[in-house]
Motif scaffolding. Structure first.
Motif, short mmCIF file in Angstrom:
data_model
loop_
_atom_site.label_atom_id
_atom_site.label_comp_id
_atom_site.label_asym_id
_atom_site.label_seq_id
_atom_site.Cartn_x
_atom_site.Cartn_y
_atom_site.Cartn_z
N ALA A 68 20.66 61.05 57.86
CA ALA A 68 21.55 60.30 57.33
C ALA A 68 22.63 60.91 56.31
N ALA A 69 22.26 61.93 55.78
CA ALA A 69 23.33 62.54 54.98
C ALA A 69 24.24 63.57 55.73
N ARG A 70 23.81 63.99 56.99
CA ARG A 70 24.70 64.91 57.64
C ARG A 70 25.65 63.86 58.41
N ARG A 71 25.31 62.71 58.68
CA ARG A 71 26.31 61.70 59.22
C ARG A 71 27.34 61.16 57.97
N ALA A 72 26.53 61.03 57.02
CA ALA A 72 27.38 60.66 55.85
C ALA A 72 28.58 61.77 55.46
N GLU A 73 28.36 62.92 55.59
CA GLU A 73 29.17 64.00 55.39
C GLU A 73 30.35 63.89 56.47
N GLN A 74 30.07 63.34 57.47
CA GLN A 74 31.20 63.10 58.54
C GLN A 74 31.94 61.91 58.29
N LEU A 75 31.43 61.03 57.88
CA LEU A 75 32.02 59.65 57.60
C LEU A 75 32.91 59.43 56.28
N GLU A 76 32.68 60.28 55.28
CA GLU A 76 33.15 60.12 54.00
C GLU A 76 34.55 60.24 54.04
N PRO A 77 35.42 59.56 53.63
CA PRO A 77 36.60 59.65 53.75
C PRO A 77 37.37 60.98 52.92
N ASP A 78 36.80 61.01 52.00
CA ASP A 78 37.54 62.09 51.08
C ASP A 78 36.59 63.49 51.11
N ARG A 79 35.38 63.39 51.99
CA ARG A 79 34.65 64.59 51.93
C ARG A 79 34.13 64.88 50.61
N ASP A 80 33.98 64.00 49.67
CA ASP A 80 33.61 64.21 48.35
C ASP A 80 32.16 64.29 47.88
N ASP A 82 30.02 61.74 47.58
CA ASP A 82 29.48 60.23 47.10
C ASP A 82 28.28 60.00 47.89
N ALA A 83 28.40 59.95 49.02
CA ALA A 83 27.16 59.25 49.92
C ALA A 83 26.23 60.54 50.28
N SER A 84 26.71 61.58 50.84
CA SER A 84 25.82 62.42 51.35
C SER A 84 25.33 63.17 50.26
N CYS A 85 25.55 63.39 49.30
CA CYS A 85 24.88 64.20 48.25
C CYS A 85 23.58 63.39 47.63
N PRO A 86 23.69 62.26 47.25
CA PRO A 86 22.38 61.60 46.86
C PRO A 86 21.48 61.64 48.19
N LEU A 87 21.98 61.26 49.56
CA LEU A 87 21.16 61.73 50.51
C LEU A 87 20.37 62.90 50.58
N HIS A 88 21.12 63.81 50.57
CA HIS A 88 20.45 65.24 50.42
C HIS A 88 19.36 65.48 49.34
N GLU A 89 19.79 64.85 48.23
CA GLU A 89 18.81 64.96 47.25
C GLU A 89 17.48 64.17 47.37
N ALA A 90 17.77 63.22 47.87
CA ALA A 90 16.67 62.28 48.31
C ALA A 90 15.63 63.02 49.14
N ALA A 91 16.26 63.44 50.19
CA ALA A 91 15.65 64.34 51.22
C ALA A 91 14.67 65.50 50.51
N ALA A 92 15.10 66.28 49.59
CA ALA A 92 14.74 67.41 49.18
C ALA A 92 13.60 66.82 48.20
#
Length: 116
Positions: A68-80, A82-92
């Motif tokens: 989900a984090a990797r998909r969020a990276e692709q979908l984040e409009p500004d590639r900032d 905001d969505a993918s980092c919390p998901l990567h942190e949750a996975a870790a």
């Protein structure tokens, strides 16, 4: 929401329902009156690393959140992030923190390990 994404969401909901039933059964086993420390330790180890099927519940869940984090990276409009980092942190946290704590608890209950 498009027809395809509706179908995908419906499938995910159905699969989560199946997973919830399986997890409820595990919870029922964990709360059984005849559960002992050795058996609980073995179950905790299985949640972290299943010996029959490579992985285990927490690593597989972390892999799912990572996808989900990797998909969020692709979908984040500004590639900032905001969505993918919390998901990567949750996975870790699932593998590093929660997984390690399961193993510590299992070791405290039964230091000899998987000799059950």
């Amino acid at each position: 929401m498009t027809g395809r994404s509706r179908t995908r969401l419906d499938r995910v909901r159905a699969l989560l329902g199946i997973a919830q039933l399986a997890l409820q059964q595990i919870q029922d086993d964990l709360t059984a009156d005849d559960m002992n420390g050795v058996e609980l330790a073995a179950i905790l180890r299985e949640l972290h690393e299943d010996t029959d099927v490579p992985g285990g519940f927490l690593p597989v869940l972390a892999q799912l959140v990572g996808a989900a984090a990797r998909r969020a990276e692709q979908l984040e409009p500004d590639r900032d992030g905001d969505a993918s980092c919390p998901l990567h942190e949750a996975a870790a946290l699932l593998t590093d923190d929660a997984g390690q704590r399961l193993l510590w608890a299992a070791r405290a209950l039964h230091p000899q390990g998987d000799s059950v």
